[in-house]
Design a protein around this motif. Structure first.
Motif, PDB file in Angstrom:
ATOM      1  N   GLU A 124      58.048 123.625   6.203  1.00 50.87           N
ATOM      2  CA  GLU A 124      57.960 122.561   5.207  1.00 50.87           C
ATOM      3  C   GLU A 124      57.295 121.313   5.766  1.00 50.87           C
ATOM      4  OE1 GLU A 124      61.373 124.114   2.240  1.00 50.87           O
ATOM      5  OE2 GLU A 124      61.636 122.134   3.128  1.00 50.87           O
ATOM      6  N   HIS A 125      57.511 121.051   7.047  1.00 47.44           N
ATOM      7  CA  HIS A 125      56.858 119.909   7.687  1.00 47.44           C
ATOM      8  C   HIS A 125      55.351 120.132   7.824  1.00 47.44           C
ATOM      9  CE1 HIS A 125      55.784 116.836  10.563  1.00 47.44           C
ATOM     10  NE2 HIS A 125      55.507 117.745  11.483  1.00 47.44           N
ATOM     11  N   GLN A 126      54.976 121.304   8.287  1.00 51.31           N
ATOM     12  CA  GLN A 126      53.575 121.545   8.615  1.00 51.31           C
ATOM     13  C   GLN A 126      52.743 122.068   7.452  1.00 51.31           C
ATOM     14  OE1 GLN A 126      53.601 124.192  12.008  1.00 51.31           O
ATOM     15  NE2 GLN A 126      54.134 122.558  13.441  1.00 51.31           N
ATOM     16  N   VAL A 127      53.383 122.775   6.533  1.00 50.23           N
ATOM     17  CA  VAL A 127      52.613 123.476   5.502  1.00 50.23           C
ATOM     18  C   VAL A 127      52.958 123.016   4.088  1.00 50.23           C
ATOM     19  CG1 VAL A 127      52.008 125.733   4.543  1.00 50.23           C
ATOM     20  CG2 VAL A 127      52.442 125.496   7.008  1.00 50.23           C
ATOM     21  N   MET A 128      54.169 123.295   3.649  1.00 51.25           N
ATOM     22  CA  MET A 128      54.472 123.171   2.228  1.00 51.25           C
ATOM     23  C   MET A 128      54.345 121.750   1.689  1.00 51.25           C
ATOM     24  SD  MET A 128      57.859 124.154   0.039  1.00 51.25           S
ATOM     25  CE  MET A 128      58.453 122.469   0.055  1.00 51.25           C
ATOM     26  N   TYR A 129      55.076 120.811   2.305  1.00 53.00           N
ATOM     27  CA  TYR A 129      55.051 119.460   1.751  1.00 53.00           C
ATOM     28  C   TYR A 129      53.703 118.780   1.958  1.00 53.00           C
ATOM     29  CZ  TYR A 129      59.818 119.053   0.044  1.00 53.00           C
ATOM     30  OH  TYR A 129      60.969 119.186  -0.696  1.00 53.00           O
ATOM     31  N   ALA A 133      51.571 117.344  -1.130  1.00 46.62           N
ATOM     32  CA  ALA A 133      51.066 115.971  -1.132  1.00 46.62           C
ATOM     33  C   ALA A 133      49.570 115.946  -1.424  1.00 46.62           C
ATOM     34  CB  ALA A 133      51.353 115.298   0.204  1.00 46.62           C
ATOM     35  N   ALA A 134      48.819 116.826  -0.787  1.00 50.49           N
ATOM     36  CA  ALA A 134      47.373 116.870  -1.007  1.00 50.49           C
ATOM     37  C   ALA A 134      47.054 117.224  -2.455  1.00 50.49           C
ATOM     38  CB  ALA A 134      46.736 117.886  -0.059  1.00 50.49           C
ATOM     39  N   GLN A 135      47.780 118.161  -3.019  1.00 45.01           N
ATOM     40  CA  GLN A 135      47.541 118.546  -4.407  1.00 45.01           C
ATOM     41  C   GLN A 135      47.893 117.419  -5.371  1.00 45.01           C
ATOM     42  OE1 GLN A 135      49.903 122.141  -4.584  1.00 45.01           O
ATOM     43  NE2 GLN A 135      48.200 123.434  -3.924  1.00 45.01           N
ATOM     44  N   ALA A 136      48.979 116.707  -5.078  1.00 45.32           N
ATOM     45  CA  ALA A 136      49.358 115.582  -5.939  1.00 45.32           C
ATOM     46  C   ALA A 136      48.296 114.487  -5.909  1.00 45.32           C
ATOM     47  CB  ALA A 136      50.710 115.022  -5.507  1.00 45.32           C
ATOM     48  N   ARG A 137      47.724 114.228  -4.729  1.00 46.52           N
ATOM     49  CA  ARG A 137      46.654 113.228  -4.646  1.00 46.52           C
ATOM     50  C   ARG A 137      45.443 113.673  -5.461  1.00 46.52           C
ATOM     51  NH1 ARG A 137      47.906 113.601   0.842  1.00 46.52           N
ATOM     52  NH2 ARG A 137      49.335 111.950   1.536  1.00 46.52           N
ATOM     53  N   GLN A 138      45.103 114.948  -5.345  1.00 42.88           N
ATOM     54  CA  GLN A 138      43.968 115.473  -6.112  1.00 42.88           C
ATOM     55  C   GLN A 138      44.187 115.329  -7.608  1.00 42.88           C
ATOM     56  OE1 GLN A 138      43.581 119.541  -4.844  1.00 42.88           O
ATOM     57  NE2 GLN A 138      42.967 119.007  -2.746  1.00 42.88           N
ATOM     58  N   ASP A 139      45.432 115.452  -8.036  1.00 41.54           N
ATOM     59  CA  ASP A 139      45.765 115.402  -9.457  1.00 41.54           C
ATOM     60  C   ASP A 139      46.096 113.997  -9.940  1.00 41.54           C
ATOM     61  OD1 ASP A 139      45.390 118.133  -9.533  1.00 41.54           O
ATOM     62  OD2 ASP A 139      47.518 118.612  -9.267  1.00 41.54           O
ATOM     63  N   ALA A 145      52.661 112.191  -4.307  1.00 41.67           N
ATOM     64  CA  ALA A 145      51.998 112.388  -3.022  1.00 41.67           C
ATOM     65  C   ALA A 145      52.714 111.603  -1.933  1.00 41.67           C
ATOM     66  CB  ALA A 145      50.537 111.967  -3.110  1.00 41.67           C
ATOM     67  N   GLU A 146      53.095 110.372  -2.249  1.00 42.81           N
ATOM     68  CA  GLU A 146      53.803 109.540  -1.266  1.00 42.81           C
ATOM     69  C   GLU A 146      55.164 110.135  -0.919  1.00 42.81           C
ATOM     70  OE1 GLU A 146      53.902 105.772  -3.176  1.00 42.81           O
ATOM     71  OE2 GLU A 146      51.832 105.249  -2.624  1.00 42.81           O
ATOM     72  N   LEU A 147      55.890 110.612  -1.935  1.00 39.42           N
ATOM     73  CA  LEU A 147      57.205 111.198  -1.670  1.00 39.42           C
ATOM     74  C   LEU A 147      57.083 112.470  -0.856  1.00 39.42           C
ATOM     75  CD1 LEU A 147      60.270 111.224  -2.078  1.00 39.42           C
ATOM     76  CD2 LEU A 147      59.901 112.498  -4.207  1.00 39.42           C
ATOM     77  N   PHE A 148      56.153 113.347  -1.211  1.00 34.79           N
ATOM     78  CA  PHE A 148      55.978 114.589  -0.466  1.00 34.79           C
ATOM     79  C   PHE A 148      55.609 114.302   0.997  1.00 34.79           C
ATOM     80  CE2 PHE A 148      54.705 116.822  -4.663  1.00 34.79           C
ATOM     81  CZ  PHE A 148      56.007 117.263  -4.869  1.00 34.79           C
ATOM     82  N   THR A 149      54.772 113.297   1.206  1.00 33.23           N
ATOM     83  CA  THR A 149      54.388 112.928   2.574  1.00 33.23           C
ATOM     84  C   THR A 149      55.596 112.424   3.358  1.00 33.23           C
ATOM     85  OG1 THR A 149      52.136 112.361   1.865  1.00 33.23           O
ATOM     86  CG2 THR A 149      52.911 111.421   3.949  1.00 33.23           C
ATOM     87  N   HIS A 247      66.050 113.673  -0.796  1.00 28.13           N
ATOM     88  CA  HIS A 247      64.951 114.542  -1.185  1.00 28.13           C
ATOM     89  C   HIS A 247      65.101 115.085  -2.604  1.00 28.13           C
ATOM     90  CE1 HIS A 247      64.073 115.401   3.360  1.00 28.13           C
ATOM     91  NE2 HIS A 247      63.966 114.131   3.037  1.00 28.13           N
ATOM     92  N   PHE A 248      66.224 115.756  -2.871  1.00 28.27           N
ATOM     93  CA  PHE A 248      66.411 116.279  -4.224  1.00 28.27           C
ATOM     94  C   PHE A 248      66.403 115.139  -5.239  1.00 28.27           C
ATOM     95  CE2 PHE A 248      68.584 117.567  -8.011  1.00 28.27           C
ATOM     96  CZ  PHE A 248      68.282 118.901  -8.193  1.00 28.27           C
ATOM     97  N   ALA A 249      67.121 114.072  -4.933  1.00 31.84           N
ATOM     98  CA  ALA A 249      67.229 112.968  -5.878  1.00 31.84           C
ATOM     99  C   ALA A 249      65.882 112.316  -6.134  1.00 31.84           C
ATOM    100  CB  ALA A 249      68.229 111.941  -5.363  1.00 31.84           C
TER     101      ALA A 249
END
Length: 321
Positions: A124-129, A133-139, A145-149, A247-249
């Motif tokens: 989750e640190h290296q891949v998923m989040y 984040a990158a996808q959220a920025r693109q969209d 994106a900030e939260l995922f980062t 995180h969940f919240a």
């Protein structure tokens, strides 16, 4: 978080004390940790294990969501509805998730639990989040994106703490790191704060993982206590609180997970009915077909419970109309 490592390998913003969190964990840990068996000595089939994994993520998500819904009901002055959400949340956590975890054999030795967590946190640190984040920025979903980062960075710190703890557990020397401190995010009723369908899907995936991570880490904490490692137990509990309260919240707030109490009851009714009539019966049918009779019985019993939950939520909704 554990969802990736469990496959291959709950968010209460109500005022839970550390003691009240630890007690359910102790109950959850009872009889957990045996190898996955259907009956006799035969291991569970891969599809059954996958369905149990899905069930655990769903039950963890339900626990976390219903805790949020309970807090919203309290804010609106619907105390009885709040109690209903909380009691149902405890059933999802202390019965349904615990029983599935027992079948899967989720909890192992302290070292095995740490290795499992390290694998999940690393992914989750290296891949998923980072991908989310990158996808959220693109969209154009900057907040997401900030939260995922931010969460990706948290998961890296969790991984590092678990690595240190593993060295202590395996060597018998050193000190387990102090637990992280959770900053509780309050989630009030509101609309989604993201626009893209992909971001919404990623938030849903993340929330299911965080709910499961909370429950699993509390199971691991109970095992650490039982085996005389209180420092490790505190690390598990503190990390679980971050997964739950931050995180969940945070993800739930962006996703607009909490609505008015009437809206929350409608969501609960729809979800419980789907589990009672489609999801769990389908799992039971597949498990029966391959001879995983114990798992099939679990799925059938859980379906019956979910039908009762749906009826109780519908009755509560009818009283509010």
């Amino acid at each position: 978080m554990l969802r990736h490592s469990i496959r291959t390998v709950l968010v209460g913003l109500c005022a839970l004390t550390a003691a009240s969190q630890a007690a359910p964990a102790l109950a959850l840990a009872t009889s957990v940790g045996t190898p996955p068996k259907a009956h006799g000595s035969r291991a569970l089939r891969a599809q059954t294990l996958s369905d149990l994994d899905t069930a655990m993520k769903g039950e963890g998500f339900a626990y976390a969501s219903y805790s949020l819904f309970a807090a919203q009901a309290d804010r609106e002055g619907h105390a009885a509805v709040g109690r209903l959400f909380r009691s149902t949340a405890q059933t999802e956590l202390n019965e349904h998730l615990r029983e599935a975890a027992t079948l899967v054999g989720t909890v192992g030795t302290n070292a095995a639990n740490l290795r499992q967590a390290i694998r999940g946190e690393t992914h989750e640190h290296q891949v998923m989040y980072r991908r989310f984040a990158a996808q959220a920025r693109q969209d154009g979903d900057t907040k997401a994106a900030e939260l995922f980062t931010e969460i990706a960075a948290d998961e890296g710190r969790h991984r590092d703490a678990f690595r240190t703890a593993l060295a202590v557990v395996t060597s018998g020397h050193g000190t387990v790191p102090a637990p992280p401190k959770a900053s509780t995010v309050t989630v009030a009723a509101g609309l989604p704060q993201v626009r893209a369908a992909r971001t919404k899907t990623n938030l849903d995936t993340a929330m299911h993982g965080e709910g499961l991570a909370y429950a699993t880490y509390m199971l691991f904490a109970a095992r650490a206590k039982q085996t005389g490692h209180p420092g490790l137990a505190r690390l598990w509990e503190g990390t679980a609180a971050v997964e739950l309260h931050e995180h969940f919240a945070g993800e739930a707030a962006l996703a607009g997970r909490v609505g008015t109490t009437k809206e929350n009851l409608r969501k609960a009714v729809a979800g419980e009915r789907a589990e009672a009539t489609t999801v769990y019966p389908g799992f039971a049918k597949r498990a029966t077909a391959v001879g995983d009779t114990t798992a099939a019985a679990y799925f059938r019993n859980t379906a019956a419970d979910e039908a009762r939950h749906a009826a109780a939520f519908q009755a509560a909704l009818n009283r509010l109309r």
